[in-house]
Design an enzyme around this catalytic site. Structure first.
Site, PDB file in Angstrom:
ATOM      1  N   GLY A  58       0.837  -1.195   0.000  1.00  0.00           N
ATOM      2  CA  GLY A  58       0.000   0.000   0.000  1.00  0.00           C
ATOM      3  C   GLY A  58       0.870   1.242   0.000  1.00  0.00           C
ATOM      4  N   CYS A  85       5.350  -6.067   1.580  1.00  0.00           N
ATOM      5  CA  CYS A  85       5.665  -4.636   1.485  1.00  0.00           C
ATOM      6  C   CYS A  85       5.016  -3.865   2.640  1.00  0.00           C
ATOM      7  CB  CYS A  85       5.234  -4.133   0.112  1.00  0.00           C
ATOM      8  SG  CYS A  85       6.037  -2.606  -0.317  1.00  0.00           S
ATOM      9  N   TYR A  86       4.021  -3.013   2.376  1.00  0.00           N
ATOM     10  CA  TYR A  86       3.385  -2.299   3.506  1.00  0.00           C
ATOM     11  C   TYR A  86       2.867  -3.302   4.530  1.00  0.00           C
ATOM     12  CZ  TYR A  86       0.261   0.725   6.180  1.00  0.00           C
ATOM     13  OH  TYR A  86      -0.357   1.411   7.209  1.00  0.00           O
ATOM     14  N   HIS A 172       7.607  -7.810  -4.009  1.00  0.00           N
ATOM     15  CA  HIS A 172       6.262  -8.208  -4.450  1.00  0.00           C
ATOM     16  C   HIS A 172       6.295  -9.579  -5.135  1.00  0.00           C
ATOM     17  CE1 HIS A 172       4.013  -4.542  -3.533  1.00  0.00           C
ATOM     18  NE2 HIS A 172       5.169  -3.937  -3.732  1.00  0.00           N
ATOM     19  N   GLU A 174       3.825 -11.272  -6.044  1.00  0.00           N
ATOM     20  CA  GLU A 174       2.658 -11.463  -6.917  1.00  0.00           C
ATOM     21  C   GLU A 174       2.883 -10.979  -8.342  1.00  0.00           C
ATOM     22  OE1 GLU A 174       3.084  -9.326  -4.534  1.00  0.00           O
ATOM     23  OE2 GLU A 174       1.935  -7.468  -4.737  1.00  0.00           O
ATOM     24  N   SER A 226     -24.606 -11.525 -25.687  1.00  0.00           N
ATOM     25  CA  SER A 226     -23.983 -10.629 -26.668  1.00  0.00           C
ATOM     26  C   SER A 226     -22.964 -11.371 -27.509  1.00  0.00           C
ATOM     27  CB  SER A 226     -23.283  -9.480 -25.937  1.00  0.00           C
ATOM     28  OG  SER A 226     -22.187  -9.999 -25.192  1.00  0.00           O
ATOM     29  N   ASP A 230     -18.193 -13.016 -21.074  1.00  0.00           N
ATOM     30  CA  ASP A 230     -18.899 -13.161 -19.803  1.00  0.00           C
ATOM     31  C   ASP A 230     -20.323 -13.685 -19.983  1.00  0.00           C
ATOM     32  OD1 ASP A 230     -16.569 -12.127 -18.840  1.00  0.00           O
ATOM     33  OD2 ASP A 230     -17.352 -10.114 -18.483  1.00  0.00           O
ATOM     34  N   SER A 231     -21.069 -13.084 -20.904  1.00  0.00           N
ATOM     35  CA  SER A 231     -22.447 -13.562 -21.063  1.00  0.00           C
ATOM     36  C   SER A 231     -22.458 -14.955 -21.683  1.00  0.00           C
ATOM     37  CB  SER A 231     -23.292 -12.582 -21.884  1.00  0.00           C
ATOM     38  OG  SER A 231     -22.874 -12.532 -23.225  1.00  0.00           O
ATOM     39  N   LYS A 371     -11.443 -12.507 -14.739  1.00  0.00           N
ATOM     40  CA  LYS A 371     -11.625 -12.759 -16.177  1.00  0.00           C
ATOM     41  C   LYS A 371     -10.891 -14.025 -16.633  1.00  0.00           C
ATOM     42  CE  LYS A 371     -13.274 -10.696 -19.956  1.00  0.00           C
ATOM     43  NZ  LYS A 371     -14.559  -9.971 -19.971  1.00  0.00           N
TER      44      LYS A 371
END
Ligand code: XMP
Length: 516
Positions: A58, A85-86, A172, A174, A226, A230-231, A371
């Site tokens: 952060g 980190c933070y 980090h 990640e 659509s 996602d749909s 996603k």
């Protein structure tokens, strides 16, 4: 779902731009993870009985007035804690160690060497490349902690209290710039927290199907399909769960790319055997857009007409109780991370603004997914790559890529050129990995050219291809000249009405990804 989520990792958000990435990395390793606001209540943060906590990075300094703190219940839980980190500085500060305030930031790649003393790092090579991005640093770890890794700038690049299963790293793990980062997170999950890797596409699908059946019972569900990822995935999942009780409405407004309407009907009606109502509204949309060139006006007209057409079709159907939406986790996470209550999260409405007589209960089976997870579920459900790996496509479609008069003829010209660009990118293996979004834009500009012995006076096409992680900022893709040359030649030769092709080399900001 509760079983699938139980025993995962609660990521506590202290405002790092990488917080979501931590949760994604954990899930990639087969463990459920959710992001919580640092000021969330104990009941909320512990709702899935996490096996451990990760404290994110952060922008704050622990000594700043009003700096976010470490909830007491996390320390008192006795469960493993991993501060990044933070998060590491906060853990140190909260347990009585010393953090040195610094006005300078250490930013970029660094090499650390680690001791073979901890389950967090001992399986890795003793020298590791890591990504640093921090201001303050640890001066004196709390009692019980030992140094586990050093960098040139810091004797405490990693620290740990092995008995109490508490760890901190200054870098980090990640981000992809820490190549062994995923292995470090994996060690925390499986060797420190004893997590099970049960968060898999198959488990999610089975669980989700059971939940949809429970929610919907014998009732009917409606979905606006659509053809976007996602749909498409939401629809396929719901169809697996309740079959004929799902009806999909696909509105063809004439603003889709080449072959898209046909593909939607083929994949969902013919291959997946879903109840699909395909509405041809091309005439309605083009009439309403006739003479309209102002981008916001186009958006308004298309948004309103879409609701009108969808509502009209929905009214023809009897006894619908539920509306399904492809809402995904990033849609709900942003406001949740800044709130004490998860209930105040914004709901994203793909079919927002339906009239009062069409109010349904929502079914949102992808609400917990990132996603990349949605794509994995799509593949596991048997959807073709062409659907699963579709790039994002704006709701107003080609209307905002066809600048000037929106006529069927110009839309067809744009579709043909866009198709060639996409085809060549795919053939060059660049569609999926090299560009996040790539498309053609037809400009309302004519220029002079020469073809054979003849002078031509035709329209100009712009190609746009960008790289981006989040679509908030983007850079233009450095596509190979050969590929651009091939695309340009093919478009000018094969698409009548275009005699000049340009490549857009504007980043975002200051440009936007779309032209309108
Ligand atoms: P910009 O052009 O703002 O685009 O850099 C960022 C992302 O948003 C998409 N986009 C839209 N999506 N309705 C949508 O559903 C819209 O009106 C719209 N405008 C832009 C764009 O394609 C890109 O992915």
């Amino acid at each position: 779902m509760d079983d699938l989520k139980r025993g995962g990792i609660a990521v506590i958000d202290y405002g790092s731009q990488y917080t979501q990435l931590i949760a994604r990395r954990i899930r990639e390793l087969g463990v459920y993870s959710e992001v919580f606001a640092h000021d969330g209540t104990a009941d909320h943060i512990n709702q899935h009985d996490p096996a451990g906590y990760i404290l994110s990075g952060g922008p704050n300094s622990v000594y700043e007035k009003g700096a976010p703190t470490l909830p007491r219940f996390i320390l008192d839980s006795g469960k493993p804690i991993f501060g990044i980190c933070y998060g590491m500085q906060l853990l140190t500060h909260s347990l009585g160690g010393d953090v040195a305030a610094s006005t300078e930031r250490e930013y970029g790649s660094a090499t650390i060497t680690h001791t073979p003393d901890s389950p967090l790092l001992d399986s890795l090579e003793s020298e590791l490349q890591v990504w640093m991005s921090h201001g303050d640093r640890i001066e004196q770890p709390p009692d019980g902690f030992i140094p586990l890794a050093q960098s040139e700038n810091s004797p405490y690049a990693a620290i740990g209290d092995i008995d109490n299963k508490r760890y901190g790293v200054q870098f980090h793990p990640e981000v992809s710039h820490t190549p062994q980062g995923s292995a470090i997170i994996s060690n925390f999950l499986f060797r420190v927290c004893d997590c099970d890797n049960k968060w898999t596409p198959t488990a999610f699908i089975d669980d989700s199907i059971a939940r949809i059946r429970e929610q919907v019972g014998e009732k009917q569900v409606l979905l606006a399909l659509s053809g976007g990822v996602d749909s498409a995935v939401a629809g396929t999942l719901i169809h697996r769960a309740i079959g004929e009780q799902l009806t999909c409405i696909f509105v063809n407004h004439g603003l889709l790319r080449k072959n898209e309407p046909e593909d939607v009907v083929r994949v969902f009606r013919d291959e997946q055997h879903m109840n699909l109502i395909a509405v041809n509204s091309i005439e309605t949309f083009l009439t309403a857009l006739d003479g309209v060139t102002e981008p916001e006006q186009k958006r308004k007209i298309i948004g309103k007409l879409f609701i009108d057409v969808f509502s009209e079709e929905a009214r023809k159907l009897q006894g619908i109780d539920f509306l399904a939406q492809g809402t995904i986790y990033p849609d709900v996470i942003e406001s949740a991370a800044n709130s004490k209550s998860a209930k105040t999260i914004k709901s994203h409405h793909n079919v927002g603004g339906l009239p009062d007589d069409l109010q349904f209960e929502l079914v949102e089976p992808l609400r917990d997914l990132f996603k990349d997870e949605v794509r994995k579920i799509g593949t596991a459900l048997g959807l073709p790559d062409a659907i699963v790996w579709r790039q994002p496509f704006p709701g107003p479609g080609l209307a905002i890529r066809c600048l000037g008069d929106l006529t069927w003829e110009r839309l067809e010209t744009l579709r043909a050129a866009d198709h060639i660009f996409i085809e060549e990118l795919r053939a060059g293996g660049m569609l999926r990995d090299t560009t996040a979004q790539s498309f053609a834009v037809l400009l309302p500009v004519k220029s002079v050219g020469v073809m054979g012995d003849n002078r031509t006076y035709e329209e100009v096409l712009a190609l746009r291809a960008v790289t981006t992680d989040d679509f908030m900022t983007a850079d233009w893709a450095r596509l190979p000249y050969d590929l651009l040359a091939r695309v340009s030649t093919r478009i000018v030769n094969e698409v009548s009405g275009i005699n000049r092709v340009t490549y857009d080399i504007t980043s975002k900001p200051p440009g936007t990804i779309e032209w309108e």
